[in-house]
Design a protein around this motif. Structure first.
Motif, PDB file in Angstrom:
ATOM      1  N   UNK A  91      23.365  39.304  19.317  1.00  0.00           N
ATOM      2  CA  UNK A  91      22.660  39.079  20.584  1.00  0.00           C
ATOM      3  C   UNK A  91      23.571  39.345  21.781  1.00  0.00           C
ATOM      4  N   UNK A  92      23.055  40.134  22.720  1.00  0.00           N
ATOM      5  CA  UNK A  92      23.842  40.503  23.893  1.00  0.00           C
ATOM      6  C   UNK A  92      23.615  39.493  25.009  1.00  0.00           C
ATOM      7  N   UNK A  93      24.679  38.853  25.428  1.00  0.00           N
ATOM      8  CA  UNK A  93      24.615  37.907  26.539  1.00  0.00           C
ATOM      9  C   UNK A  93      24.798  38.696  27.836  1.00  0.00           C
ATOM     10  N   UNK A  94      23.932  38.543  28.828  1.00  0.00           N
ATOM     11  CA  UNK A  94      24.036  39.332  30.057  1.00  0.00           C
ATOM     12  C   UNK A  94      25.402  39.181  30.736  1.00  0.00           C
ATOM     13  N   UNK A  95      25.798  40.218  31.461  1.00  0.00           N
ATOM     14  CA  UNK A  95      27.107  40.199  32.131  1.00  0.00           C
ATOM     15  C   UNK A  95      27.069  41.077  33.369  1.00  0.00           C
ATOM     16  N   UNK A  96      27.995  40.801  34.290  1.00  0.00           N
ATOM     17  CA  UNK A  96      28.114  41.576  35.516  1.00  0.00           C
ATOM     18  C   UNK A  96      28.979  42.809  35.278  1.00  0.00           C
ATOM     19  N   UNK A  97      28.577  43.931  35.864  1.00  0.00           N
ATOM     20  CA  UNK A  97      29.375  45.157  35.817  1.00  0.00           C
ATOM     21  C   UNK A  97      29.946  45.378  37.214  1.00  0.00           C
ATOM     22  N   UNK A  98      31.200  44.982  37.379  1.00  0.00           N
ATOM     23  CA  UNK A  98      31.855  45.128  38.678  1.00  0.00           C
ATOM     24  C   UNK A  98      33.353  44.924  38.509  1.00  0.00           C
ATOM     25  N   UNK A  99      34.105  45.235  39.551  1.00  0.00           N
ATOM     26  CA  UNK A  99      35.554  45.081  39.506  1.00  0.00           C
ATOM     27  C   UNK A  99      35.934  43.601  39.560  1.00  0.00           C
ATOM     28  N   UNK A 100      37.167  43.322  39.148  1.00  0.00           N
ATOM     29  CA  UNK A 100      37.663  41.953  39.253  1.00  0.00           C
ATOM     30  C   UNK A 100      37.667  41.513  40.710  1.00  0.00           C
ATOM     31  N   UNK A 101      38.046  42.410  41.605  1.00  0.00           N
ATOM     32  CA  UNK A 101      38.130  42.047  43.019  1.00  0.00           C
ATOM     33  C   UNK A 101      36.788  41.581  43.567  1.00  0.00           C
ATOM     34  N   UNK A 102      35.711  42.173  43.093  1.00  0.00           N
ATOM     35  CA  UNK A 102      34.376  41.825  43.587  1.00  0.00           C
ATOM     36  C   UNK A 102      33.700  40.723  42.763  1.00  0.00           C
ATOM     37  N   UNK A 103      34.343  40.287  41.707  1.00  0.00           N
ATOM     38  CA  UNK A 103      33.722  39.354  40.770  1.00  0.00           C
ATOM     39  C   UNK A 103      34.008  37.902  41.147  1.00  0.00           C
ATOM     40  N   UNK A 104      33.023  37.044  40.955  1.00  0.00           N
ATOM     41  CA  UNK A 104      33.229  35.610  41.146  1.00  0.00           C
ATOM     42  C   UNK A 104      33.638  34.964  39.819  1.00  0.00           C
TER      43      UNK A 104
END
Length: 250
Positions: A91-104
């Motif tokens: 099962x795929x758990x949703x995740x953000x696709x973004x840089x570390x700098x932009x990530x919370x």
């Protein structure tokens, strides 16, 4: 058939790798539990396809991030078929696709927490039955991004790296109980989700970097999962199978 009579629970089995795995394990004689989160129609289609081919399957809705839902699912399987012999946690758990700098932190830490919580919950639920019979197969789906970073994929790669190490610790602990624990780690796979994440230029670069000249298909990944899940895998545990056409070799 190598898996006749065994019961396999495949999480996230209504599409992609999970669906291909459910069909293949059924072809090999296992009774398959098609776990899904929201797409009832797709899950029922997998069950129908398995049954049309002469296999046995049942669809069970459960959010693998919720312990009561997981426990209820495993209890339903126990009542119907006597328990779970094989766990394929896909099962795929949703995740953000973004840089570390932009990530919370909520995006990174939330993915880590949800990834591990789901793996913890489904494993805890099936372990008593496997322990009681002295036989079990646990297979987790990882990703090549755990070892080979790609821009924007820090949340997925980090959480799956944690899952891989979790699997190794379990392999060490559960080996004496007759339970193997392994990881299948695909490179990019041709699925609807991949098409959403990869632009054409990125996809072309990845194909060019792959000695086999294409990206993986769900069926390629399912073959590796099926080996780990079967009777023939009596002595491989704590390992990671890279299904990436040679894109990364380790």
């Amino acid at each position: 058939m190598t898996g006749t009579g065994r019961v396999a629970l495949v999480t996230g089995a209504s599409s992609g790798i999970g669906a291909a795995t459910a069909r293949l394990l059924a072809e090999r004689g296992m009774r398959v539990v098609v776990n899904y989160l929201s797409n009832t129609e797709a899950a029922e289609e997998i069950v129908a396809a398995v049954e049309a081919a002469g296999g046995r399957a049942m669809a069970v809705r459960a959010d693998v991030r919720e312990v009561p839902a997981v426990e209820d699912m495993v209890e339903r399987v126990r009542e119907a078929w006597g328990g779970v012999d094989v766990l394929v946690h896909n099962a795929l758990i949703p995740y953000a696709v973004k840089s570390f700098q932009d990530m919370t932190w909520d995006e990174l830490g939330g993915k880590l927490d949800a990834e591990m919580h789901a793996a913890f919950a489904v494993t805890k639920a099936v372990l008593p039955g496997m322990t009681a019979q002295g036989w079990g197969r646990i297979v987790y789906l990882g990703t090549g991004l755990s070892r080979r970073p790609r821009e924007g994929m820090i949340a997925l790669g980090t959480s799956k790296a944690a899952l891989e190490q979790f699997a190794r610790y379990l392999a060490q602990e559960l080996g004496p109980r007759g339970i193997t624990v392994n990881v299948v780690s695909p490179g990019p796979v041709e699925t609807r989700i991949t098409a959403d994440v990869l632009d054409d230029a990125t996809r072309r670069r990845q194909v060019a970097a792959t000695p086999m000249g294409r990206l993986a298909h769900p069926a390629d990944v399912a073959q590796a999962v099926a080996f780990y899940a079967g009777e023939d895998n009596a002595f491989m545990t704590g390992t990671t199978a890279a299904v990436n056409g040679g894109m990364a070799m380790y």
